[in-house]
Structures are given as structure tokens and as C-alpha cells.
Scaffold this motif. Structure first.
Motif: not given
Length: 414
Positions: A45-61
């Protein structure tokens, strides 16, 4: 126009419990990055983010994504509050759970005690812990690096850092073991719970006594004294917050350090040329540790975040309240950021690494983990220069990490 969701791709699936995934998750992660970088995983029940750009975008938001969720989605670790309510209460005030202004306030007060310079002052204490553990192993021919070395280091280090009173180290050891086991109640046997709960109660009482003693009798160059005395515009940490921080040090620091030691020893020993280089140039070990974190990260399911509002990201809409799993192990193999990402290169520039997170929730214990691992591995290689692998490591069940259970090594030349 409706947004295309990656889950509509019939050629992509994600099965972290499939045979072989824990040993080598990287082919599956590469497929996600290529075919479905934002993929809805129905089982989790989760979205998987596997690319660096998306990962950093979410972690800093931090405005749109939060680490908080009253009900954790994974069934394997649900119900911790019911099993060990005392520990669950502690965790509510910890940095893992706080967000927004509360997180920023506590983090600002904690940071001075965990800077790289402050942690470097602990080197003699950490070295003494490692030396003592290895002294116990001097007569052995073989050993399990995980059980005999790395499992034993973090509790001893944290006890030493807090200067737990002489004669009460065993009680603190039981507390640390109980806290770690209780973090994943889905793996506990019912008969274990009463004794674990008692160890948690006694451990909390011990840490509370230690805090109050340190308030009355501050010590120089002492991490607990620093935490107690640190002040920001008249604000200080209260006892409940200090207790939560100790619990966070135990739980957060244990798995990271244990597995990073095991994975580092394994990656060095299986590369004879690298082993020779590290022995000749011990400073190279810092680069080895960073490359192990990137190349062979022990994460399995990454970092969880929850959408605070509907968010459009990479052509999909993540609905308010949905969970996002940031797959650090995949992002750290993203070729767009790390050229030749599938090559183990200890001289690589890893400034872009997000192995310890990113943004306001970057792991404050990163410097401590790095120093523990560096001292442990360097001392092990010096003490046992003929060290070699006996067989490939074995892994055990765990919902969120690649849990190395055994790494058997030969200590002496046969």
C-alpha cells in the motif's frame, strides 16, 4: 487528461520477499528505475520511488511529506504500542516521530553533541570498546562477524557514551536488546514480551537516574552533559525528550552500525586487491565505507513518508495520506548521478550520497556510525592480518532491511 500510473505496467512487479532479492536486489531495482520509477505497490500500500531525483525531492519536501503516521502500514511491525507501551511512549517524542517546528527545535538542541568534531572526541572510548571485544576473541580460529563483533559494539558504545554507572552495564545491555527487539514486534514470540517489557521499564528508570545524576554532576567532554546543558534562546531539552533521544540512539544506531560493519567486512574480504590496499593505506577505509553504503546498501524498503496533500510527482498523483517508500538502495545506483553505478569504486566522489537520508531528517547519528565502523573494521584487519572469508553471508527475515545474520571468517592462517 488522467494521469498514467506506473502500476498499470503489466511487466513490472516488486517482490522484496522473493527468493534471491535480499542477496541481490539490484536487478529488480534497475527494472523499477527504467520502467516504473514511481510504482504503486499494492501489497505494501505504498508508492515506490526508485530514482535519485524523485527521492531527494520527497526527502527535502517537509511541507508536503511527513515521516509521521499514527498507523504504520506494515503489518509486521504494527501493535508495538500495545506490546511495550512504555517504549512506544518514548518514541513519540523522538526525532523519528517529530516533524515541523517540534523536530526543528529538538534537532537544533541535539546537533552540538553529534557534530563530526564532537564525535571524533569519542574515538578513544570507541577504540577501547572494540579492543575489549576483540580481546575476547583472540584464541578463536573462526567467528561470526555479526554475532561475535558487530552485534556487541553499539550497545557497549552507547553505554560508554552515556557513562552508565559501573555495575549497571548488564542492565543497560538488557534494555538496549529489549528496545531493539521491541521495535519489530511482529518478529517476537508472545512468551518473550513480559520479560522484554520489564527490561524496558528497568532500563528507562536507569537512564532517568543517569540523567538526573548528570544534571547534579556534569562531566567534561560528556555527550549527556552536552545534551543537558545545550541551550537555544533559553530553551533546553526536558527529561522526557532526553529519554526519547537515548531510545533513538539505541534503535537508530544499532541496525545501521551492525549491518554496516558486516557489509563492509564482506565487501573488503571478497576483493583481495582491495584488502591489500586497505591494509597498506588504512585511510582508504573511509572511502570503502561510503562506497559500501552506496553500492551494497543494506536497506530493503527504504524510508517512509506520508503525503500531507495531493502531490503530482513524475506524472502520477500521490493522494493525501498515501505512503511513499523512498528506495535509497535504488537511488544510490542511479546512473544519472553516479556514473558506472554498478562498479564498486572506493575513490568515487560520494558527496551526493543520501545513504543517511536527506533534508531536515538527515540522520544526526551518521558521524557516530561512520566512526564506529571505521574503528571496528580497521582494528579487526590489524589484529587478524590473515582474515579471510569462510563462506558467503546468510540473511534472516526482516521487514525493512537486508538483515545479515551470519558472516563466517577465518582469523588465522591455516
Amino acid at each position: 487528461m488522467s494521469l498514467q500510473t506506473p502500476s498499470q505496467s503489466p511487466s513490472v512487479s516488486f517482490a522484496p520477499d522473493a527468493p534471491g532479492y535480499v542477496l541481490d536486489p539490484y536487478p529488480a531495482l534497475a527494472e523499477l528505475r527504467t520502467k516504473a520509477p514511481l510504482y504503486y505497490w499494492p501489497e505494501g500500500r505504498a508508492w515506490l520511488l526508485s530514482r535519485y531525483e524523485d527521492a531527494t525531492a520527497v526527502l527535502r519536501d517537509a511541507r508536503r511529506f511527513s515521516p509521521n503516521r499514527d498507523e504504520w502500514e506494515f503489518a509486521a511491525i504494527a501493535g508495538s504500542a500495545a506490546l511495550i507501551p512504555e517504549l512506544a511512549e518514548l518514541n513519540k517524542g523522538g526525532l523519528f516521530a517529530l516533524s515541523g517546528s517540534d523536530h526543528a527545535r529538538v534537532r537544533k538542541l541535539v546537533s552540538p553533541a553529534l557534530t563530526p568534531r564532537a564525535i571524533e572526541r569519542l574515538r578513544p572510548e570507541l577504540q577501547a570498546v572494540v579492543d575489549d571485544i576483540l580481546n575476547d576473541l583472540a584464541g578463536r580460529d573462526t567467528l561470526n562477524v555479526v554475532k561475535d563483533i558487530s552485534d556487541r559494539i553499539p550497545p557497549r558504545v552507547i553505554g560508554s557514551m552515556l557513562k552508565i554507572p559501573k555495575g549497571r552495564e548488564t542492565l543497560f545491555q538488557r534494555f538496549t536488546e529489549a528496545a531493539i527487539k521491541s521495535f519489530l514486534p511482529g518478529l517476537l514470540r508472545p512468551e518473550e514480551v513480559p520479560s522484554l517489557r520489564e527490561d524496558v521499564r528497568e532500563g528507562i528508570a536507569l537512564v532517568r537516574e543517569t540523567i538526573e545524576d548528570r544534571r547534579r554532576n556534569p562531566l567534561p567532554d560528556d555527550i549527556l552533559t552536552t545534551l543537558i546543558q545545550t541551550e537555544e534562546q533559553g530553551d533546553r531539552l526536558n527529561t522526557s525528550e532526553l529519554l526519547s533521544l537515548v531510545a533513538a540512539l539505541i534503535v537508530g544506531g544499532f541496525e545501521t552500525t551492525v549491518h554496516l560493519i558486516g557489509f563492509t567486512v564482506y565487501n573488503v574480504l571478497k576483493r583481495p586487491e582491495l584488502l591489500t590496499q586497505v591494509k597498506a593505506e588504512p585511510e582508504l577505509l573511509k572511502g570503502v565505507i561510503e562506497e559500501v553504503l552506496r553500492f551494497d546498501n543494506f536497506g530493503k524498503l527504504g524510508i517512509a513518508r506520508y503525503a500531507l496533500e495531493d502531490v503530482e510527482l513524475g506524472g502520477v498523483t500521490i493522494k493525501k495520506g498515501q505512503m511513499v517508500l523512498v528506495l535509497l538502495n535504488s537511488a544510490l545506483r542511479d546512473e544519472s548521478v553516479f556514473p558506472k553505478a554498478d562498479v564498486f569504486d572506493v575513490r568515487r566522489n560520494t558527496n551526493a550520497s543520501i545513504a543517511f537520508g536527506h533534508g531536515m531528517h538527515f540522520c544526526l547519528g551518521a558521524s557516530l556510525a561512520r566512526l564506529e565502523v571505521q574503528i571496528a573494521v580497521e582494528t579487526l584487519l590489524k589484529r587478524f592480518p590473515a582474515l579471510r572469508l569462510v563462506k558467503e553471508p546468510s540473511f534472516g527475515p526482516h521487514p525493512v532491511i537486508r538483515k545479515m545474520e551470519s558472516l563466517e571468517v577465518q582469523l588465522n592462517q591455516q
